[in-house]
Design a protein around this motif. Structure first.
Motif, PDB file in Angstrom:
ATOM      1  N   LEU A 119       0.834  -1.204   0.000  1.00  0.00           N
ATOM      2  CA  LEU A 119       0.000   0.000   0.000  1.00  0.00           C
ATOM      3  C   LEU A 119       0.868   1.254   0.000  1.00  0.00           C
ATOM      4  CD1 LEU A 119      -2.941   1.018   0.177  1.00  0.00           C
ATOM      5  CD2 LEU A 119      -2.722   0.957   2.668  1.00  0.00           C
ATOM      6  N   ARG A 120       1.918   1.228   0.812  1.00  0.00           N
ATOM      7  CA  ARG A 120       2.846   2.363   0.862  1.00  0.00           C
ATOM      8  C   ARG A 120       3.560   2.551  -0.468  1.00  0.00           C
ATOM      9  NH1 ARG A 120       5.982   5.407   4.028  1.00  0.00           N
ATOM     10  NH2 ARG A 120       4.929   4.698   5.912  1.00  0.00           N
ATOM     11  N   GLN A 121       4.016   1.473  -1.075  1.00  0.00           N
ATOM     12  CA  GLN A 121       4.742   1.560  -2.341  1.00  0.00           C
ATOM     13  C   GLN A 121       3.873   2.186  -3.426  1.00  0.00           C
ATOM     14  OE1 GLN A 121       6.260  -2.176  -3.757  1.00  0.00           O
ATOM     15  NE2 GLN A 121       7.441  -1.256  -5.411  1.00  0.00           N
ATOM     16  N   LYS A 122       2.607   1.788  -3.496  1.00  0.00           N
ATOM     17  CA  LYS A 122       1.707   2.346  -4.499  1.00  0.00           C
ATOM     18  C   LYS A 122       1.473   3.840  -4.247  1.00  0.00           C
ATOM     19  CE  LYS A 122      -2.822   1.868  -6.675  1.00  0.00           C
ATOM     20  NZ  LYS A 122      -3.016   3.339  -6.696  1.00  0.00           N
ATOM     21  N   ALA A 123       1.271   4.207  -2.984  1.00  0.00           N
ATOM     22  CA  ALA A 123       1.035   5.615  -2.655  1.00  0.00           C
ATOM     23  C   ALA A 123       2.258   6.467  -2.985  1.00  0.00           C
ATOM     24  CB  ALA A 123       0.677   5.750  -1.177  1.00  0.00           C
ATOM     25  N   GLU A 124       3.451   5.956  -2.657  1.00  0.00           N
ATOM     26  CA  GLU A 124       4.674   6.686  -2.972  1.00  0.00           C
ATOM     27  C   GLU A 124       4.845   6.843  -4.476  1.00  0.00           C
ATOM     28  OE1 GLU A 124       7.803   4.573  -1.085  1.00  0.00           O
ATOM     29  OE2 GLU A 124       7.432   5.444   0.909  1.00  0.00           O
ATOM     30  N   SER A 125       4.531   5.793  -5.237  1.00  0.00           N
ATOM     31  CA  SER A 125       4.638   5.843  -6.688  1.00  0.00           C
ATOM     32  C   SER A 125       3.660   6.859  -7.279  1.00  0.00           C
ATOM     33  CB  SER A 125       4.375   4.459  -7.279  1.00  0.00           C
ATOM     34  OG  SER A 125       4.415   4.495  -8.688  1.00  0.00           O
ATOM     35  N   ASP A 126       2.422   6.851  -6.783  1.00  0.00           N
ATOM     36  CA  ASP A 126       1.416   7.802  -7.265  1.00  0.00           C
ATOM     37  C   ASP A 126       1.819   9.236  -6.950  1.00  0.00           C
ATOM     38  OD1 ASP A 126      -0.060   5.686  -8.146  1.00  0.00           O
ATOM     39  OD2 ASP A 126      -1.521   5.726  -6.503  1.00  0.00           O
ATOM     40  N   LEU A 127       2.330   9.441  -5.744  1.00  0.00           N
ATOM     41  CA  LEU A 127       2.746  10.782  -5.331  1.00  0.00           C
ATOM     42  C   LEU A 127       3.925  11.268  -6.164  1.00  0.00           C
ATOM     43  CD1 LEU A 127       2.306  13.118  -3.343  1.00  0.00           C
ATOM     44  CD2 LEU A 127       3.877  11.962  -1.761  1.00  0.00           C
ATOM     45  N   ALA A 128       4.892  10.382  -6.416  1.00  0.00           N
ATOM     46  CA  ALA A 128       6.061  10.747  -7.220  1.00  0.00           C
ATOM     47  C   ALA A 128       5.666  11.091  -8.646  1.00  0.00           C
ATOM     48  CB  ALA A 128       7.075   9.604  -7.204  1.00  0.00           C
ATOM     49  N   ALA A 129       4.728  10.330  -9.210  1.00  0.00           N
ATOM     50  CA  ALA A 129       4.279  10.599 -10.575  1.00  0.00           C
ATOM     51  C   ALA A 129       3.584  11.943 -10.671  1.00  0.00           C
ATOM     52  CB  ALA A 129       3.339   9.488 -11.034  1.00  0.00           C
ATOM     53  N   HIS A 130       2.748  12.252  -9.675  1.00  0.00           N
ATOM     54  CA  HIS A 130       2.055  13.532  -9.686  1.00  0.00           C
ATOM     55  C   HIS A 130       3.035  14.671  -9.454  1.00  0.00           C
ATOM     56  CE1 HIS A 130      -2.086  15.523  -8.715  1.00  0.00           C
ATOM     57  NE2 HIS A 130      -1.394  16.187  -9.599  1.00  0.00           N
ATOM     58  N   GLN A 131       4.019  14.441  -8.603  1.00  0.00           N
ATOM     59  CA  GLN A 131       5.040  15.455  -8.348  1.00  0.00           C
ATOM     60  C   GLN A 131       5.832  15.756  -9.615  1.00  0.00           C
ATOM     61  OE1 GLN A 131       5.889  17.089  -5.124  1.00  0.00           O
ATOM     62  NE2 GLN A 131       6.739  18.388  -6.756  1.00  0.00           N
ATOM     63  N   ALA A 132       6.165  14.717 -10.361  1.00  0.00           N
ATOM     64  CA  ALA A 132       6.902  14.901 -11.612  1.00  0.00           C
ATOM     65  C   ALA A 132       6.072  15.711 -12.607  1.00  0.00           C
ATOM     66  CB  ALA A 132       7.268  13.546 -12.207  1.00  0.00           C
ATOM     67  N   GLY A 133       4.767  15.450 -12.660  1.00  0.00           N
ATOM     68  CA  GLY A 133       3.903  16.221 -13.535  1.00  0.00           C
ATOM     69  C   GLY A 133       3.822  17.676 -13.121  1.00  0.00           C
ATOM     70  N   TRP A 134       3.755  17.894 -11.809  1.00  0.00           N
ATOM     71  CA  TRP A 134       3.737  19.263 -11.281  1.00  0.00           C
ATOM     72  C   TRP A 134       5.035  19.992 -11.619  1.00  0.00           C
ATOM     73  CZ3 TRP A 134       0.643  22.621  -8.313  1.00  0.00           C
ATOM     74  CH2 TRP A 134       1.318  23.707  -7.756  1.00  0.00           C
ATOM     75  N   ASP A 135       6.172  19.332 -11.374  1.00  0.00           N
ATOM     76  CA  ASP A 135       7.471  19.957 -11.635  1.00  0.00           C
ATOM     77  C   ASP A 135       7.629  20.320 -13.102  1.00  0.00           C
ATOM     78  OD1 ASP A 135       8.067  19.637  -8.971  1.00  0.00           O
ATOM     79  OD2 ASP A 135       9.278  17.828  -9.265  1.00  0.00           O
ATOM     80  N   SER A 136       7.198  19.440 -13.985  1.00  0.00           N
ATOM     81  CA  SER A 136       7.302  19.708 -15.416  1.00  0.00           C
ATOM     82  C   SER A 136       6.432  20.903 -15.811  1.00  0.00           C
ATOM     83  CB  SER A 136       6.873  18.468 -16.210  1.00  0.00           C
ATOM     84  OG  SER A 136       6.903  18.725 -17.601  1.00  0.00           O
TER      85      SER A 136
END
Length: 223
Positions: A119-136
């Motif tokens: 559950l933690r791994q999926k949440a971290e992955s989702d958060l990282a993906a959204h963060q990358a989209g925000w940064d871009s």
């Protein structure tokens, strides 16, 4: 889907209250004009007052910070509307959905038990993906550059503000300049109706009144 106040962190929101500081009249200039008119001695003293010189430099940096803050806030609003703040939705074992905006919030929600590793791994992955989209999007929109410029200007203004404590004033206008800077900066972050802001505003008003009185008395002595 729930959005917990205890676990939501929005690190990008600017906390500065622009209008609070921007509506205060630059009292130092008012006092300077009232005391210098027709008074060559006072004019020379004002020009050599290090506190007034520092205040003018701070005023420029402060105004630039305000301008850049407004710019980055406009860009931030557009960015939030287009991609929203980085986030991930976590479904707790109890079945409740919670939205988190940081790893710290994720730790508070899930803890670090081995039974929730997937559950933690999926949440971290989702958060990282959204963060990358925000940064871009932040880079493309100019928001990242605007935020950096605002922080640099703010650091400059803060450094000048700190210098007031080591810079003596040699005129009433110089004293007013120090109080004016403290008041404008302080009220941009705090509630202006609470101590010590009313007292500082009162002191500034007193200085202006004294400056105007001295101008009248000087005129009577010269007449």
């Amino acid at each position: 889907m729930a959005d917990s106040d205890n676990t939501t962190t929005l690190p990008f929101v600017t906390r500065r209250q622009l209008l609070a500081g921007g509506m205060i009249t630059p009292t130092a200039l008012v006092l300077e004009k009232s005391t210098l008119t027709g008074n060559a001695t006072a004019t020379n003293m004002s020009l050599s007052d290090p506190a007034l010189a520092l205040w003018r430099e701070w005023q420029t940096a402060h105004d630039l910070t305000e301008q850049l803050c407004r710019k980055q806030q406009r860009l931030e609003t557009r960015l939030v509307e287009s991609v929203s703040f980085p986030r991930a939705t976590v479904r707790l074992p109890e079945g409740e959905d919670v939205t988190i905006h940081s790893i710290e919030a994720l730790n508070e929600v899930l803890g670090k038990g081995s039974d929730i590793a997937a559950l933690r791994q999926k949440a971290e992955s989702d958060l990282a993906a959204h963060q990358a989209g925000w940064d871009s999007a932040a880079e493309e929109s100019g928001y990242a550059a605007a935020l950096t410029a605002e922080r640099e200007a703010s650091d400059r203004a803060q450094g000048l503000l700190q210098a007031f404590s080591m810079t003596p004033a040699t005129t009433l206008a110089g004293v007013a300049a120090k109080l004016n800077a403290i008041l404008r900066e302080g009220e941009a972050w705090a509630e202006g109706s609470e101590f010590p802001w009313p007292q500082i505003r009162s002191a500034l008003s007193d200085l202006v009144g004294i400056g105007k009185l001295e101008k009248v008395l000087h005129g009577e002595r010269c007449s």
